[in-house]
Design a protein around this motif. Structure first.
Motif, PDB file in Angstrom:
ATOM      1  N   SER A  21       0.841  -1.203   0.000  1.00 13.62           N
ATOM      2  CA  SER A  21       0.000   0.000   0.000  1.00 13.62           C
ATOM      3  C   SER A  21       0.873   1.248   0.000  1.00 13.62           C
ATOM      4  CB  SER A  21      -0.890   0.052   1.247  1.00 13.62           C
ATOM      5  OG  SER A  21      -1.709  -1.072   1.306  1.00 13.62           O
ATOM      6  N   GLY A  22       0.451   2.259  -0.749  1.00  6.36           N
ATOM      7  CA  GLY A  22       1.228   3.488  -0.877  1.00  6.36           C
ATOM      8  C   GLY A  22       1.598   4.078   0.475  1.00  6.36           C
ATOM      9  N   GLY A  23       2.882   4.275   0.693  1.00  3.90           N
ATOM     10  CA  GLY A  23       3.353   4.895   1.926  1.00  3.90           C
ATOM     11  C   GLY A  23       3.855   3.927   2.982  1.00  3.90           C
ATOM     12  N   VAL A  46       8.282   4.667  -3.507  1.00  4.12           N
ATOM     13  CA  VAL A  46       7.126   5.040  -2.697  1.00  4.12           C
ATOM     14  C   VAL A  46       6.122   5.815  -3.544  1.00  4.12           C
ATOM     15  CG1 VAL A  46       6.399   6.387  -0.673  1.00  4.12           C
ATOM     16  CG2 VAL A  46       8.517   5.058  -0.571  1.00  4.12           C
ATOM     17  N   ASN A  47       4.854   5.447  -3.410  1.00  2.00           N
ATOM     18  CA  ASN A  47       3.752   6.144  -4.088  1.00  2.00           C
ATOM     19  C   ASN A  47       3.925   6.223  -5.601  1.00  2.00           C
ATOM     20  OD1 ASN A  47       2.186   6.637  -1.782  1.00  2.00           O
ATOM     21  ND2 ASN A  47       3.401   8.441  -1.258  1.00  2.00           N
ATOM     22  N   PRO A  49       2.605   5.264  -9.357  1.00  2.00           N
ATOM     23  CA  PRO A  49       1.281   4.976  -9.907  1.00  2.00           C
ATOM     24  C   PRO A  49       1.132   3.490 -10.224  1.00  2.00           C
ATOM     25  CG  PRO A  49       2.324   6.816 -11.053  1.00  2.00           C
ATOM     26  CD  PRO A  49       3.368   6.210 -10.182  1.00  2.00           C
ATOM     27  N   SER A  50      -0.039   2.935  -9.907  1.00  2.00           N
ATOM     28  CA  SER A  50      -0.325   1.530 -10.166  1.00  2.00           C
ATOM     29  C   SER A  50      -1.725   1.415 -10.765  1.00  2.00           C
ATOM     30  CB  SER A  50      -0.255   0.752  -8.848  1.00  2.00           C
ATOM     31  OG  SER A  50      -1.055  -0.402  -8.885  1.00  2.00           O
ATOM     32  N   VAL A  55      -1.959   3.983  -6.204  1.00  2.00           N
ATOM     33  CA  VAL A  55      -0.522   4.111  -5.941  1.00  2.00           C
ATOM     34  C   VAL A  55      -0.066   2.890  -5.156  1.00  2.00           C
ATOM     35  CG1 VAL A  55      -0.379   6.633  -5.958  1.00  2.00           C
ATOM     36  CG2 VAL A  55      -0.903   5.443  -3.824  1.00  2.00           C
ATOM     37  N   LYS A  56       1.204   2.573  -5.285  1.00  2.00           N
ATOM     38  CA  LYS A  56       1.753   1.442  -4.526  1.00  2.00           C
ATOM     39  C   LYS A  56       3.214   1.714  -4.212  1.00  2.00           C
ATOM     40  CE  LYS A  56       3.463  -1.261  -8.443  1.00  2.00           C
ATOM     41  NZ  LYS A  56       3.570  -2.569  -9.078  1.00  2.00           N
ATOM     42  N   ASP A  57       3.743   0.938  -3.292  1.00  2.00           N
ATOM     43  CA  ASP A  57       5.163   0.988  -2.966  1.00  2.00           C
ATOM     44  C   ASP A  57       5.809  -0.333  -3.397  1.00  2.00           C
ATOM     45  OD1 ASP A  57       4.510   3.366  -1.754  1.00  2.00           O
ATOM     46  OD2 ASP A  57       5.261   2.824   0.226  1.00  2.00           O
TER      47      ASP A  57
END
Ligand code: CTP
Ligand code: ZN
Length: 154
Positions: A21-23, A46-47, A49-50, A55-57
């Motif tokens: 999950s982003g972040g 980090v963050n 685009p997905s 957004v993803k990490d």
């Protein structure tokens, strides 16, 4: 991908933890006990685009595989992560992160009066009541911990 976009390189050998999950990438790194001083190449994105998640990490650790205990630890902070083992540039294995029903010795109880926080030789033990959002119940005092409580002690 256009020239203007930053691209994270493929790795030759190691582990790619994707769909975090982003972040939350830094929490994943932390729960694995990685400090950055291991003399290993590591990429943390980090963050980014997905398509699937907005957004993803992503965390890429070169030259190192993860054991099943480490995979289970990741589930505490990134229950949707996928783990890819890379050999010679190919993904040779995909591991699913899965939270065990009982968690022993990783998380500490937040209740100062809990016997697991006393001088007694008692290892903290929690039952996973819910995964998303995370809810852990202490075996000894019955108090519940959420994801924030877990993240706070990393
Ligand atoms: N990867 C990498 N180095 C390689 C091979 C793969 O860093 N030599 C990374 C990819 O960039 C991706 C992840 O490992 O982030 C999984 O790779 P792959 O299975 O090829 O991608 P997808 O098919 O998109 O995987 P998924 O279905 O899990 O999204
Ligand atoms: Zn307790």
């Amino acid at each position: 991908m256009s020239d203007k976009e930053l691209r994270v390189s493929k790795i030759k050998d190691g582990t790619v933890i994707d769909h975090i999950s982003g972040g939350y990438a830094l929490d994943v790194v932390k729960i694995l006990g990685i400090t950055g001083k291991e003399n290993r190449v590591m990429t943390i994105a980090v963050n980014v685009p997905s398509k699937r998640f907005g957004v993803k990490d992503i965390v890429k650790i070169e030259g190192r595989a993860l054991n099943s205990q480490e995979v289970n630890r990741i589930a505490l902070v990134a229950p949707h992560a996928s783990i890819n083992i890379v050999h010679d540039y190919h993904v040779v294995e995909k591991l699913e992160v899965k939270l065990p029903k009982v968690i022993e010795g990783i998380v500490k109880c937040v209740n100062p009066a809990c016997i697991s926080n006393s001088d007694e030789p008692v290892v903290a033990k929690f039952y996973v009541k819910a995964e998303e959002p995370l809810l852990l119940k202490c075996h000894y005092c019955g108090i519940t911990l959420d994801r924030a409580d877990v993240l706070q002690q990393l």
